[in-house]
Write an enzyme that holds these catalytic residues in place. Structure first.
Site, PDB file in Angstrom:
ATOM      1  N   CYS A 166       7.432   1.494  21.453  1.00 27.47           N
ATOM      2  CA  CYS A 166       8.220   0.328  21.057  1.00 27.47           C
ATOM      3  C   CYS A 166       9.725   0.580  21.033  1.00 27.47           C
ATOM      4  O   CYS A 166      10.498  -0.369  20.924  1.00 27.47           O
ATOM      5  CB  CYS A 166       7.767  -0.160  19.681  1.00 27.47           C
ATOM      6  N   HIS A 302      14.214  -3.750  13.380  1.00 29.46           N
ATOM      7  CA  HIS A 302      12.990  -3.683  14.181  1.00 29.46           C
ATOM      8  C   HIS A 302      12.054  -4.810  13.755  1.00 29.46           C
ATOM      9  O   HIS A 302      11.475  -5.491  14.594  1.00 29.46           O
ATOM     10  CB  HIS A 302      12.325  -2.316  14.007  1.00 29.46           C
ATOM     11  N   HIS A 339       6.406  -9.419  19.255  1.00 31.25           N
ATOM     12  CA  HIS A 339       6.684  -7.996  19.455  1.00 31.25           C
ATOM     13  C   HIS A 339       6.521  -7.698  20.944  1.00 31.25           C
ATOM     14  O   HIS A 339       5.413  -7.733  21.475  1.00 31.25           O
ATOM     15  CB  HIS A 339       5.721  -7.152  18.622  1.00 31.25           C
TER      16      HIS A 339
END
Length: 941
Positions: A166, A302, A339
Site C-alpha cells: 500500500c 493514510h 483504498h
C-alpha cells in the site's frame, strides 16, 4: 524561500491521474472540492458477505497503441496495468512540458499491482503464434513495468520497479526525490498502476475482516467499519527546484523532505501496524525538510477506515504534532475513492499537491465525528469534516504532510510546500507562434481545439503557451501551427484561411532547405520596415548592410526602411484584391534604380542572415536575377561590400541602356517564343506556366496585343528597363571589366545557376559570368529543376513570386515565403512566424529562444487525449480461462449488425465482475486497442 533552500528541494512539475470517477487532474480536483464519493455501488449480491462496491477507474481496457508504436498483438498480451502506466507517465511528462528527445536523463520509479491477466490471456490465446511463456512473462510481470516505460518513451535514467504494497506509490516518490537530490538524473518520475484484472464488482467482507460491510469507507470516523477496495493509476514528474525555477517551469508544489522506514518486528504480526515506526518516519521527514511540527498545516493521512489502522495512525500523528501550536487539519482521500492499494499514496499525494495549488482543504467524505478513543488525545489535530479555505500563514508558505503505510510495514512520509511565486510574463505585444504535434491526425484536431479554447479563456497566457510549445513539448510526426496576432484573434488564428497551410508531416530526418532569392518585381517601398522595428535579430543584420547601402545612395535606402508601408485594415480580409490586381490607389513615387536594387539586396541579405541565426541554414541557393548576387554573398563568392558596389554599378549601367518594358505571360516559354516581335526577347523562363518578355516599350506593347489575341494572359511588369536583353550588352561589358578588380572565391554553398542552368559548387564564377548574368535569359526553371532533383523544401527569402513557379514544376515540393506582399493584411513578423511554423510542420526546427524579444515561462496546456476521436469497437468475446478461442474466424473488429439493426446487448456479467465501458477521455475512440477487464471478454488484436 531563499536560493539556498532551492538546492535541497524538489519541484513537482507534472501530474497525471486516473482514479475512481475521474481520468484527469482537473476532474479529480472537482471531485475533491465537492466532497464526492466516487465508489461504484451496485445492487446487493446474493452472497451474504459479498459487498457490490468498488472504486473503478474509467475505461481501464482502452489503449492508444499507435501513440507508442506498439503492435496490436503485443498490446493485446500486455497487462492493462502496464499499458495504463505507460499512458500515465506519457501524460505526466506532457503536463510537465518535457521534450523527451531533448531530456534523456529521466529516471522512472514505478509500481504495479497484482493481476491475473497473464494467466487468462495466455489460456485464451494458447497455441497462437507468438504466444508463449516468455512473451507472456515479458508483457505482464511487474519486473518489466518501469523498463517498458523507459523503452517506449526513450528515457535513459534509472528504471526501477517499486513494490511495497500500500505504500508503493509514496515509496516511488521518495526514491525519485532521492535520485534527483543525489544528481542521479535531471528529471524523475514516480508512477503507479493498480488495476485489478478481471475487474471486481465488489469484495468479500467477512466478519472481523478489513472490508467495510456496507460498502462505505469512513476514515477516522466513529462509524468506520473497514476499507472499500479500488483501482488507481497516476504519475508525478519531479525536477530539482533550482532547475525548475531556472527553466521557467510551472511548479505545482515543492517536496521539502521525505523519509521511509519499516516496522520491523515490533508489532503483533506481519500484517500489523506500529505507531512508533509511523511516528519516527514523520519526524524523519520533517528533519530532512529542516522543519518542525509547527510548520505543518495539514496532513493527508493514510486513513484506511479500519479501527486498528486509524487508531494507530491517529496516535502517531497526535504524538508528532502535540506541540504544533495551531490546528493541524487531517484528511483522508480513501473516504471518497476507497483504498487503492499500491496507488493509495499517489491519490493522497496528488490531493495534497492540488490542495496547495488551489489553497483549499477538501473535506473527507462520510466523516461525522471522531470515536471517543481518538478524540481524547487529539490535541491540535482536526479532521476535515467540511471543506475549508487554506489561509496564508504569516512568515511562511503553506505546507502539508502525506503518509502511506504498506502492509508488511514499509512506511513513507513526504513533506510538501506550496510553489514559490512565479514571475508574470508581460502581455504579448507581438504575434505569437504556437506549435502542436500528435501521433495521429484526429488527435491533432482535438489538440488544436483544446488549445484554441484554452487560449480563448486565458488570453494573458498566449506568450507563455507559445514559448512552451516551441521549447518544451515532445515532437510527433503529425504537426500543425497557428499564429495569434492578438488575444482578440485566437479563434481566427486557429481557423486558418485558404492562403495558409497550417499542417504538415515530419519525417524522422529533417529535410535540407534551399534558399530562393527573388529578383526585382514584387518589391515595394518600406518592405521589412515593420520587422526591423519588432525583431532585434533582423534589425541588426539589416542595419549592417543598410549602412553600406546608404553610402551608395545618400541615405535613400535607410529612409526606405524607416517608414512602414500602409496596409489594408487589420480587421479586413487577408488580401486586398484591388491592390493585388493593381487597381485603384495612387502609384508609388518613382525611385532611383540604384535605391531599388540595393533596398532589395539589403532586405534579402538581412532575412537570409536572420534565418541562418535562427538555425535555418541552406544546403543550396537559388537566385533569380538580382537574387543571385545575394546568393553569391551567402555562398562566400564575394563580400557584401563588393557585391553591393557591383549591384549599384549594375543599376547605373542599366539606366544608360535606354527605355525598356517587360511583360509577364502565363505560359511556358516554348509556347509563346514564336510570338516575339523585333526588339523583344524572352528575359526569364520561370516555370512550366510562366515566362517574361523584355525589350523596347513599343515592341513589348505590340507583343502584348498579339499574345492577348491568341488567348494568353499577360500582365505588364512594373519597370522601365529592358532587363536581360541584348540591349544591355554594352553595359554588361563595362560591369565585367569593373569586376576584374574584385576578389572572387569558390562557392561554399552550392548555387543552382540560372545563368548556366547548372550547379556552381566549389567553382569561382569569373567576371564574365556576371556579364552574361546581366544580358542573358534567366533560366530559373532549369535551375529550379536542379534544386528539386535534390531537395524538397525551399524558402523564398524576400518579396517574390517563386512559389507558384515551384508548384508548377513539382506540386509535392514545399516552398515557404518569409516576406509579406504589399497587398496583404498581415504584419512582417506574422509572415515570418508563419514561415517558421510551416518549416517546423515539415520537421525543421528553429532556434526558438533567439526568436523572442521578451522572456516567457512554461505554461500548463490542455493535455493530449489518450486517443483519437471516432467510434470504439465493440469488444469481442473471450471464453473464460481454460477455453480457447478458435484458430480460425477470429471475431471481427467491426462485426456485422443484425438484419433488423437492433442494438446489440451483452449478457449480464458474472457476479463480482462488470463489462467494460468506454467513458472519460477514451469514450468513442477509434485508435484504441480495447482489452476488457471482465473475466469473459477481450478484444481481438
Amino acid at each position: 524561500m531563499n536560493a539556498l533552500d532551492h538546492e535541497d528541494a524538489v519541484a513537482v512539475v507534472g501530474l497525471s491521474v486516473r482514479l475512481p470517477g475521474c481520468d484527469s487532474v482537473a476532474r479529480y480536483w472537482s471531485i475533491l472540492e465537492a466532497g464526492e464519493d466516487s465508489i461504484t455501488r451496485r445492487e446487493a449480491a446474493t452472497a451474504a458477505t459479498f459487498v457490490p462496491a468498488y472504486g473503478s477507474v474509467p475505461s481501464p481496457g482502452h489503449f492508444d497503441r499507435d501513440r507508442f508504436g506498439i503492435a496490436s498483438s503485443e498490446a493485446l498480451l500486455t497487462d492493462p496495468q502496464q499499458r495504463l502506466l505507460l499512458e500515465a507517465v506519457d501524460e505526466a511528462l506532457t503536463t510537465a512540458n518535457v521534450d523527451r528527445a531533448e531530456t534523456v536523463a529521466v529516471s522512472v520509479y514505478a509500481g504495479v499491482g497484482h493481476s491475473d491477466y497473464e494467466r487468462w490471456v495466455g489460456s485464451a490465446l494458447a497455441g497462437r503464434p507468438g504466444v508463449d511463456a516468455q512473451s507472456l512473462e515479458v508483457t505482464n510481470r511487474g519486473d518489466y513495468a518501469a523498463t517498458r516505460v523507459a523503452y517506449r518513451l526513450g528515457l535513459q535514467g534509472a528504471a526501477v520497479t517499486v513494490q511495497s504494497a500500500c505504500s508503493t506509490a509514496l515509496t516511488a516518490v521518495h526514491l525519485a526525490v532521492q535520485d534527483l537530490l543525489g544528481h542521479g538524473s535531471d528529471l524523475a518520475v514516480a508512477a503507479v498502476s493498480s488495476v485489478r484484472v478481471p475487474a471486481p464488482g465488489g469484495y468479500d467482507a467477512p466478519l472481523g475482516g478489513i472490508g467495510s460491510p456496507d460498502g462505505v469507507c469512513r476514515p477516522f470516523d466513529a462509524a468506520a467499519g473497514g476499507s472499500v477496495p479500488g483501482d488507481g493509476v497516476g504519475a508525478v514528474v519531479f525536477k530539482r527546484l533550482a532547475d525548475a525555477v531556472s527553466d521557467g517551469d510551472e511548479i505545482w508544489a515543492v517536496v521539502r523532505g521525505s523519509a521511509m522506514n519499516n516496522d520491523g518486528s515490533g508489532k503483533s504480526g506481519f500484517a500489523g501496524v506500529d505507531a512508533a515506526a509511523q511516528t519516527e518516519v514523520i519526524r524523519a521527514a520533517l528533519d530532512v525538510a529542516g522543519l518542525g511540527p509547527g510548520d505543518i498545516d495539514y496532513v493527508e493521512a493514510h486513513g484506511s477506515g479500519t479501527r486498528i489502522g486509524d487508531s494507530t495512525e491517529w496516535s502517531a500523528l497526535a504524538e508528532v504534532f502535540a506541540e504544533a501550536g495551531h490546528p493541524v487539519h487531517v484528511g483522508a482521500v480513501k473516504g471518497g475513492l476507497g483504498h487503492l492499494r499500491e496507488a493509495a499514496g499517489l491519490a493522497g499525494f496528488a490531493k495534497a499537491v492540488l490542495s496547495l495549488r488551489h489553497r483549499r482543504l477538501a473535506a473527507t467524505p462520510h466523516f461525522e465525528r471522531l470515536p471517543a478513543d481518538l478524540a481524547a488525545p487529539s490535541g491540535p489535530l482536526q479532521p476535515l469534516g467540511e471543506a475549508l479555505d487554506w489561509p496564508a500563514v504569516p512568515g511562511r508558505p503553506r505546507r502539508a504532510g502525506v503518509s502511506a503505510f504498506g502492509l508488511g510495514g514499509t512506511n513513507c512520509h513526504v513533506v510538501l510546500e506550496e510553489a514559490p511565486a512565479a514571475p508574470v510574463t508581460p502581455p504579448s505585444r507581438d504575434p505569437e507562434l504556437l506549435l502542436l504535434s500528435s501521433h495521429h491526425p484526429d488527435a491533432l484536431d482535438i489538440d488544436l481545439a483544446a488549445l484554441r479554447d484554452h487560449l480563448g479563456e486565458n488570453p494573458s497566457r498566449i506568450a507563455d503557451a507559445a514559448w512552451t510549445t516551441q521549447t518544451a513539448r515532445h515532437r510527433y510526426p503529425h504537426r500543425a501551427y497557428a499564429v495569434v496576432r492578438s488575444p482578440d484573434e485566437v479563434a481566427a488564428a486557429f481557423g486558418g484561411d485558404r492562403l495558409r497551410i497550417q499542417r504538415g508531416h515530419a519525417t524522422a530526418d529533417a529535410p535540407e532547405v534551399v534558399f530562393v532569392l527573388p529578383g526585382i518585381g514584387s518589391h515595394y517601398p518600406g518592405m521589412g520596415a515593420e520587422l526591423a522595428r519588432t525583431d532585434p535579430l533582423f534589425a541588426r543584420h539589416l542595419q549592417a548592410v543598410v549602412a553600406v547601402a546608404d553610402t551608395l545612395t545618400d541615405g535613400a535606402v535607410g529612409r526606405s526602411f524607416a517608414t512602414e508601408p500602409a496596409r489594408p485594415d487589420r480587421q479586413g480580409d487577408r488580401v486586398d484584391l484591388r491592390a493585388l490586381l493593381r487597381r485603384g490607389g495612387s502609384a508609388p513615387a518613382p525611385r532611383e534604380l540604384r535605391e531599388v536594387h540595393l533596398s532589395l539586396f539589403c532586405m534579402e541579405h538581412a532575412m537570409a542572415r536572420t534565418l541562418m541565426d535562427l538555425g535555418i541554414r541552406p544546403a543550396a541557393l537559388l537566385g533569380h536575377s538580382l537574387g543571385e548576387w545575394v546568393a553569391a554573398v551567402l555562398a562566400g563568392v564575394v563580400g557584401p561590400k563588393d557585391a553591393m558596389a557591383a549591384v549599384a554599378r549594375r543599376a547605373d549601367l542599366v539606366e544608360t541602356a535606354g527605355p525598356g518594358a517587360m511583360l509577364s505571360v502565363l505560359a511556358a516559354a516554348e509556347e509563346v517564343e514564336r510570338y516575339a516581335e523585333e526588339d523583344t526577347w524572352i528575359a526569364a523562363e520561370n516555370g512550366p506556366g510562366h515566362c517574361v518578355f523584355s525589350g523596347r516599350p513599343e515592341a513589348v506593347s505590340t507583343l502584348a496585343g498579339r499574345l492577348r489575341a491568341a488567348g494568353f494572359t499577360t500582365l505588364p511588369v512594373d519597370t522601365k528597363h529592358p532587363f536581360h536583353t541584348p540591349q544591355l550588352a554594352g553595359a554588361a561589358a563595362l560591369l565585367g571589366e569593373d569586376l576584374r578588380h574584385v576578389d572572387l572565391a569558390p562557392a561554399r554553398i552550392p548555387i543552382a545557376s540560372s545563368v548556366l542552368g547548372a550547379w556552381l559548387d566549389g567553382e569561382v564564377p569569373e567576371p564574365g559570368y556576371w556579364r552574361d548574368h546581366m544580358v542573358s535569359r534567366v533560366r530559373f526553371r532549369t535551375a529550379a529543376g536542379l534544386v528539386l532533383s535534390r531537395h524538397r523544401v525551399l524558402v523564398e527569402v524576400g518579396p517574390g513570386t517563386a512559389r507558384p513557379w515551384i508548384a508548377q514544376a513539382d506540386p509535392d515540393a514545399v516552398c515557404v515565403r518569409t516576406v509579406r506582399q504589399s497587398y496583404e493584411n498581415a504584419g512582417d513578423r506574422q509572415i515570418l512566424l508563419e514561415a517558421l511554423g510551416a518549416l517546423w510542420a515539415h520537421g525543421i526546427e528553429a532556434d526558438w529562444p533567439r526568436l523572442r524579444r521578451d522572456p516567457a515561462r512554461r505554461a500548463g496546456l490542455p493535455r493530449a487525449p489518450c486517443c483519437a476521436a471516432g467510434t470504439c469497437p465493440t469488444p469481442s468475446r473471450l471464453p473464460v480461462p481454460g477455453r480457447r478461442l478458435p484458430r480460425r474466424g477470429r471475431p471481427s473488429r467491426h462485426p456485422r449488425p443484425p438484419r433488423r439493426r437492433r442494438r446489440k446487448r451483452h449478457p449480464d456479467p458474472p457476479s463480482g465482475s462488470s463489462w467494460p465501458t468506454a467513458s472519460g477521455s477514451c469514450s468513442d475512440c477509434a485508435k484504441c486497442t480495447p482489452t476488457t477487464t471482465s473475466s469473459t471478454s477481450v478484444a481481438t488484436p
